[in-house]
Scaffold this motif. Structure first.
Motif, PDB file in Angstrom:
ATOM      1  N   ARG A 157      -7.468   0.856 -10.656  1.00 33.07           N
ATOM      2  CA  ARG A 157      -6.627   1.286  -9.544  1.00 33.07           C
ATOM      3  C   ARG A 157      -6.147   0.080  -8.737  1.00 33.07           C
ATOM      4  NH1 ARG A 157      -5.572   5.983  -6.823  1.00 33.07           N
ATOM      5  NH2 ARG A 157      -5.258   5.827  -4.561  1.00 33.07           N
ATOM      6  N   GLY A 158      -7.044  -0.901  -8.548  1.00 36.93           N
ATOM      7  CA  GLY A 158      -6.658  -2.105  -7.826  1.00 36.93           C
ATOM      8  C   GLY A 158      -5.574  -2.871  -8.559  1.00 36.93           C
ATOM      9  N   ALA A 159      -5.718  -2.978  -9.879  1.00 39.65           N
ATOM     10  CA  ALA A 159      -4.706  -3.674 -10.677  1.00 39.65           C
ATOM     11  C   ALA A 159      -3.366  -2.956 -10.589  1.00 39.65           C
ATOM     12  CB  ALA A 159      -5.160  -3.769 -12.132  1.00 39.65           C
ATOM     13  N   ALA A 160      -3.406  -1.615 -10.660  1.00 35.37           N
ATOM     14  CA  ALA A 160      -2.161  -0.838 -10.561  1.00 35.37           C
ATOM     15  C   ALA A 160      -1.515  -1.014  -9.189  1.00 35.37           C
ATOM     16  CB  ALA A 160      -2.445   0.637 -10.832  1.00 35.37           C
ATOM     17  N   LEU A 161      -2.312  -1.036  -8.142  1.00 34.13           N
ATOM     18  CA  LEU A 161      -1.768  -1.221  -6.789  1.00 34.13           C
ATOM     19  C   LEU A 161      -1.178  -2.622  -6.618  1.00 34.13           C
ATOM     20  CD1 LEU A 161      -4.482   0.628  -4.684  1.00 34.13           C
ATOM     21  CD2 LEU A 161      -2.031   1.162  -4.706  1.00 34.13           C
ATOM     22  N   GLY A 162      -1.830  -3.621  -7.216  1.00 32.37           N
ATOM     23  CA  GLY A 162      -1.302  -4.973  -7.137  1.00 32.37           C
ATOM     24  C   GLY A 162       0.055  -5.084  -7.808  1.00 32.37           C
ATOM     25  N   LEU A 163       0.159  -4.509  -9.011  1.00 31.32           N
ATOM     26  CA  LEU A 163       1.428  -4.567  -9.735  1.00 31.32           C
ATOM     27  C   LEU A 163       2.495  -3.714  -9.050  1.00 31.32           C
ATOM     28  CD1 LEU A 163       0.031  -4.372 -13.377  1.00 31.32           C
ATOM     29  CD2 LEU A 163       0.899  -6.396 -12.186  1.00 31.32           C
ATOM     30  N   LEU A 164       2.071  -2.581  -8.471  1.00 27.68           N
ATOM     31  CA  LEU A 164       3.011  -1.753  -7.727  1.00 27.68           C
ATOM     32  C   LEU A 164       3.516  -2.492  -6.485  1.00 27.68           C
ATOM     33  CD1 LEU A 164       4.476   0.921  -7.211  1.00 27.68           C
ATOM     34  CD2 LEU A 164       2.379   1.775  -6.115  1.00 27.68           C
ATOM     35  N   SER A 165       2.630  -3.229  -5.821  1.00 29.68           N
ATOM     36  CA  SER A 165       3.039  -4.026  -4.662  1.00 29.68           C
ATOM     37  C   SER A 165       4.131  -5.007  -5.055  1.00 29.68           C
ATOM     38  CB  SER A 165       1.837  -4.789  -4.089  1.00 29.68           C
ATOM     39  OG  SER A 165       0.811  -3.922  -3.666  1.00 29.68           O
ATOM     40  N   ARG A 166       3.936  -5.670  -6.182  1.00 30.37           N
ATOM     41  CA  ARG A 166       4.922  -6.651  -6.643  1.00 30.37           C
ATOM     42  C   ARG A 166       6.258  -5.976  -6.925  1.00 30.37           C
ATOM     43  NH1 ARG A 166       3.102 -11.328 -10.241  1.00 30.37           N
ATOM     44  NH2 ARG A 166       2.814 -12.097  -8.139  1.00 30.37           N
ATOM     45  N   ALA A 167       6.234  -4.843  -7.639  1.00 28.18           N
ATOM     46  CA  ALA A 167       7.475  -4.147  -7.969  1.00 28.18           C
ATOM     47  C   ALA A 167       8.163  -3.629  -6.709  1.00 28.18           C
ATOM     48  CB  ALA A 167       7.189  -2.996  -8.933  1.00 28.18           C
ATOM     49  N   ALA A 168       7.389  -3.087  -5.777  1.00 25.43           N
ATOM     50  CA  ALA A 168       7.968  -2.572  -4.530  1.00 25.43           C
ATOM     51  C   ALA A 168       8.605  -3.696  -3.729  1.00 25.43           C
ATOM     52  CB  ALA A 168       6.896  -1.874  -3.710  1.00 25.43           C
ATOM     53  N   GLY A 169       7.961  -4.870  -3.716  1.00 27.96           N
ATOM     54  CA  GLY A 169       8.535  -6.015  -3.019  1.00 27.96           C
ATOM     55  C   GLY A 169       9.859  -6.430  -3.629  1.00 27.96           C
ATOM     56  N   GLU A 170       9.917  -6.497  -4.959  1.00 28.49           N
ATOM     57  CA  GLU A 170      11.152  -6.890  -5.628  1.00 28.49           C
ATOM     58  C   GLU A 170      12.257  -5.863  -5.413  1.00 28.49           C
ATOM     59  OE1 GLU A 170      10.532  -7.979  -9.693  1.00 28.49           O
ATOM     60  OE2 GLU A 170       9.028  -9.504  -9.196  1.00 28.49           O
ATOM     61  N   LEU A 171      11.849  -4.607  -5.237  1.00 27.19           N
ATOM     62  CA  LEU A 171      12.824  -3.554  -4.971  1.00 27.19           C
ATOM     63  C   LEU A 171      13.300  -3.592  -3.514  1.00 27.19           C
ATOM     64  CD1 LEU A 171      14.091  -1.240  -6.632  1.00 27.19           C
ATOM     65  CD2 LEU A 171      12.292   0.253  -5.737  1.00 27.19           C
ATOM     66  N   GLY A 172      12.546  -4.314  -2.670  1.00 26.49           N
ATOM     67  CA  GLY A 172      12.898  -4.382  -1.252  1.00 26.49           C
ATOM     68  C   GLY A 172      12.467  -3.160  -0.469  1.00 26.49           C
ATOM     69  N   ASP A 173      11.542  -2.393  -1.029  1.00 26.82           N
ATOM     70  CA  ASP A 173      11.050  -1.177  -0.365  1.00 26.82           C
ATOM     71  C   ASP A 173       9.880  -1.559   0.541  1.00 26.82           C
ATOM     72  OD1 ASP A 173       9.829   1.272   0.315  1.00 26.82           O
ATOM     73  OD2 ASP A 173      10.509   2.207  -1.551  1.00 26.82           O
ATOM     74  N   VAL A 174      10.164  -1.764   1.835  1.00 23.74           N
ATOM     75  CA  VAL A 174       9.150  -2.238   2.776  1.00 23.74           C
ATOM     76  C   VAL A 174       8.005  -1.251   2.910  1.00 23.74           C
ATOM     77  CG1 VAL A 174       8.713  -2.924   5.169  1.00 23.74           C
ATOM     78  CG2 VAL A 174      10.864  -3.565   4.054  1.00 23.74           C
TER      79      VAL A 174
END
Length: 383
Positions: A219-236
């Motif tokens: 779950r931590g790994a998924a949240l880390g990768l999701l954080s990266r994708a959300a940042g690149e998408l610009g979704d604050v």
């Protein structure tokens, strides 16, 4: 058909009567239709299914296995190819684990070279109609591992190939119903989609990976990768939510992993802050110092480029130049063209023309090393 848990149980029993009954039920066939398929009389099939006729003749068993797409060994028929494949299944998991270790140690090219022969043989087996659960499970894990390794060594313009392999691994995971494997396949495919610029699709897969992961590390790994994708998408909002959950899980992890550790968290946090327009917050976070953690060599390269991006946003060109030069040197050592391309872009945006030029030179050298060798005239004449 042979990949379901019920089918796997029937195959493990090696009982021909059980296997034939299950085959008929799954394919909605009566005994007469199955008999016609096998070229037998209906009475003969009925006697086999009821146990009144035991088939010991190897040629008959081979015929049944071939016609129904059964692994030969499940009916007690073995040959050189079957024994060879059984050995590959036995050692396939070890091959994948060793390749993963090589990738995490910064030797992704070696990982690809280890995985490709295994994947090729499994794909050939699958194409021949052998889709028993053991084969599919190994094929799914091998596809995913190959995709991730390719995603490490391929340049940006070819990262779609890595995403295709992880996508094929995910297709197997969806079929098998193994929740742990499904969660991992979603994480890996989501991250490769992000790298291939399919960010919205990446967010969808990684969001599902978070909800599918039953263990804290996954779950931590998924949240880390999701954080990266959300940042690149610009979704604050999504970035802040994901990075907060990532931080909470990280605080409760006793043994850090490749993705769930303080070093990786800081890099993902920094990049996300810059991507969502909060460079000043990123600069303050970076001033707090670099945590010590045992991470893969490629993560040090990733961190150096991200550090340069933060420094450039803060107007510190000298520090950014040093970070980018060290990133390019390490990226060449570990053959990481994607990270060099990141460094070249960052240098270009920051007006560091000489760093960008050096990075492009390194890309040409890596491309020459990784490109397939062309036969010489002497070699062509000899062949």
């Amino acid at each position: 058909m042979w990949s379901t848990p019920e089918s796997a149980g029937a195959l493990r029993s090696r009982d021909l009567a059980t296997i034939l009954r299950l085959y008929r039920r799954l394919n909605h066939l009566n005994q007469e239709q199955l008999a016609a398929l096998l070229g037998y009389d209906k009475t003969y099939v009925s006697m086999i299914e009821t146990g009144r006729r035991v088939i010991n003749d190897m040629s008959t068993r081979r015929h049944i296995a071939t016609t129904l797409g059964l692994p030969m060994h499940t009916l007690g028929v073995t040959g050189h190819d079957d024994a060879d494949f059984a050995a590959m299944i036995q050692f396939g998991d070890s091959t994948i684990r060793l390749a993963e270790i090589a990738r995490q140690a910064g030797r992704a090219v070696d990982a690809v070279n280890e995985l490709w022969p295994l994947v090729a043989r499994l794909e050939a087996r699958f194409a021949d109609g052998h889709a028993e659960r053991d084969t599919l499970t190994l094929l799914g894990h091998a596809r995913t591992a190959l995709g991730v390794s390719l995603g490490t060594v391929l340049p940006e313009e070819r990262l779609a190939a890595a995403a295709r392999w992880t996508g094929r691994g995910l297709a197997v995971a969806e079929k098998l119903g193994d929740r742990a494997f499904l969660a991992r396949a979603l994480r890996m495919h989501g991250n490769e989609l992000r790298k291939a610029d399919h960010t919205r699709a990446a967010v969808a897969h990684l969001t599902r990976a978070v909800s599918t992961s039953d263990d804290a590390d996954g779950r931590g790994a998924a949240l880390g990768l999701l954080s990266r994708a959300a940042g690149e998408l610009g979704d604050v909002g999504l970035f802040d939510s994901a990075i907060s959950g990532y931080r909470t899980l990280l605080e409760g992890i006793a043994v850090p992993s490749m993705l769930v550790n303080s070093f990786t968290f800081r890099e993902i946090h920094l990049r996300g802050l810059v991507s969502t327009g909060r460079a000043s917050e990123a600069a303050r976070l970076m001033a707090s110092g670099l945590p010590k953690a045992l991470v893969a060599p490629q993560w040090y390269v990733i961190e150096r480029v991200t550090t340069a991006e933060v420094l450039l946003a803060a107007g510190e060109r000298d520090g950014a130049e040093d970070a980018l030069r060290s990133a390019v040197v390490e990226a060449e050592t570990h053959r990481l063209p994607h990270q060099i391309q990141r460094a070249v872009r960052a240098a270009g945006r920051g007006g560091l023309i000489h760093v960008a030029a050096d990075g492009r030179d390194v890309l040409h050298r890596i491309d020459a090393v990784l490109a397939p060798s062309r036969p010489t005239a002497a070699t062509r004449e000899a062949t």
